[in-house]
Design a protein around this motif. Structure first.
Motif, PDB file in Angstrom:
ATOM      1  N   ILE A   2     -12.674  20.721   3.187  1.00  0.00           N
ATOM      2  CA  ILE A   2     -11.884  19.930   2.131  1.00  0.00           C
ATOM      3  C   ILE A   2     -12.024  20.618   1.066  1.00  0.00           C
ATOM      4  O   ILE A   2     -12.944  20.882   0.643  1.00  0.00           O
ATOM      5  CB  ILE A   2     -12.301  18.579   2.026  1.00  0.00           C
ATOM      6  CG1 ILE A   2     -12.115  17.482   3.319  1.00  0.00           C
ATOM      7  CG2 ILE A   2     -11.456  17.734   0.767  1.00  0.00           C
ATOM      8  CD1 ILE A   2     -12.904  16.253   2.950  1.00  0.00           C
ATOM      9  N   ASN A  24      -6.322  20.287  -0.664  1.00  0.00           N
ATOM     10  CA  ASN A  24      -6.468  19.082  -0.108  1.00  0.00           C
ATOM     11  C   ASN A  24      -6.244  17.786  -1.089  1.00  0.00           C
ATOM     12  O   ASN A  24      -5.715  16.909  -0.688  1.00  0.00           O
ATOM     13  CB  ASN A  24      -7.568  18.753   1.154  1.00  0.00           C
ATOM     14  CG  ASN A  24      -7.730  20.138   1.846  1.00  0.00           C
ATOM     15  OD1 ASN A  24      -8.454  20.808   1.965  1.00  0.00           O
ATOM     16  ND2 ASN A  24      -6.621  19.903   2.884  1.00  0.00           N
ATOM     17  N   TRP A  25      -7.120  17.969  -2.115  1.00  0.00           N
ATOM     18  CA  TRP A  25      -7.274  16.826  -3.038  1.00  0.00           C
ATOM     19  C   TRP A  25      -6.922  17.313  -4.320  1.00  0.00           C
ATOM     20  O   TRP A  25      -7.588  18.674  -4.838  1.00  0.00           O
ATOM     21  CB  TRP A  25      -8.460  16.047  -3.037  1.00  0.00           C
ATOM     22  CG  TRP A  25      -8.681  15.425  -1.596  1.00  0.00           C
ATOM     23  CD1 TRP A  25      -7.984  15.085  -0.729  1.00  0.00           C
ATOM     24  CD2 TRP A  25     -10.361  15.103  -1.181  1.00  0.00           C
ATOM     25  NE1 TRP A  25      -8.606  14.454   0.349  1.00  0.00           N
ATOM     26  CE2 TRP A  25      -9.984  14.287   0.035  1.00  0.00           C
ATOM     27  CE3 TRP A  25     -11.338  14.972  -1.622  1.00  0.00           C
ATOM     28  CZ2 TRP A  25     -11.039  13.761   0.847  1.00  0.00           C
ATOM     29  CZ3 TRP A  25     -12.530  14.542  -1.169  1.00  0.00           C
ATOM     30  CH2 TRP A  25     -12.271  13.943   0.223  1.00  0.00           C
ATOM     31  N   GLY A 182     -16.643  19.850   2.710  1.00  0.00           N
ATOM     32  CA  GLY A 182     -15.944  20.124   1.316  1.00  0.00           C
ATOM     33  C   GLY A 182     -16.408  20.911   0.287  1.00  0.00           C
ATOM     34  O   GLY A 182     -17.824  20.585   0.220  1.00  0.00           O
TER      35      GLY A 182
END
Ligand SMILES: O=C(O)c1ccccc1NCC(=O)[C@H](O)[C@H](O)COP(=O)(O)O
Length: 224
Positions: A2, A24-25, A182
């Motif tokens: 991540i 991803n975020w 991540g």
């Protein structure tokens, strides 16, 4: 792996980030003293809510009511509690929202894993950052070897001063530490507070994602 890019705030910069497939975020800071405090950048919440990337709201000792308001207004998928929040507040969030919860621990000289015990069944992820005079975004790294003795299975993200030069070291950690899922990057990829250097992020994420996929295969095989 991540990849979370934290401290995003400026609308055009966010649009550019959406073009980097490996991210991803997106982390957004909701801590008023921070130079990355999202509401200071002028766009209304609805504009941020439309952003398609999963959004992580970062809070420091904020009330549950305010966190829930921001979750709704900004369309957050995760909340990151970066202060000294008590387990009871995580329990309350669990009961009142479905968003995932990340609890941050700031690793310093007198580090002790026991601090995590009361939180481990209340979180989706831990995030380890560097202790310092401010709550986050310090740009400093802690000694990542401490993670060798991580005693839980709760997945965690590694953070704190991660820089473009760290690809190989991060991959070594990712391979070595089974619960590491991540990383979180911030100030070492910045042009100014809340505005990221997208080229730097593109180069870094391409390099790390590619090799992390191979490392992950190895991690899974080692477990079987
Ligand atoms: O970034 C901030 O301004 C901030 C302020 C208060 C609490 C947390 C904050 N950032 C949260 C993050 O997840 C950062 O990415 C993390 O602290 C690492 O930042 P850096 O050391 O700059 O890589």
């Amino acid at each position: 792996m991540i990849i979370k890019v934290c401290g995003m705030a400026e609308p055009d910069n966010i649009s550019g980030l959406l073009g980097i497939a490996e991210v991803n975020w997106m982390g957004m800071i909701f801590y008023p003293p921070s130079g990355r405090y999202v509401p200071k950048f002028g766009q209304d919440a609805a504009g941020y809510k439309r952003v398609s990337l999963p959004k992580v709201g970062v809070f420091v000792n904020e009330s549950t009511e305010e966190i829930l308001r921001v979750v709704k207004d900004y369309g957050l998928s995760l909340v990151q509690l970066h202060g000294d929040e008590a387990p009871s507040q995580l329990q309350a969030l669990r009961e009142r929202t479905k968003v995932k919860v990340i609890k941050v621990f700031r690793v310093g000289a007198d580090w002790n894993w026991k601090s995590l015990e009361a939180y481990k069944d209340l979180v989706d992820y831990f995030l380890f950052d560097t202790d310092g005079p401010s709550y986050g975004g310090t740009g400093h790294q802690f000694n990542w070897e401490i993670l060798e003795s991580y005693p839980y299975e709760t997945p965690f993200l590694l953070s704190g001063g991660i820089a473009p030069k760290d690809v190989e070291n991060l991959l070594a950690c990712y391979k070595a530490y089974p619960a590491m899922v991540g990383i979180d990057i911030n100030s070492k990829f910045e042009i100014s507070k809340g505005v990221k250097d997208l080229e730097k992020i593109k180069t870094f994420t391409a390099a790390i994602s590619d090799k992390a996929a191979t490392a992950k295969k190895k991690k899974t095989n080692d477990k079987d």
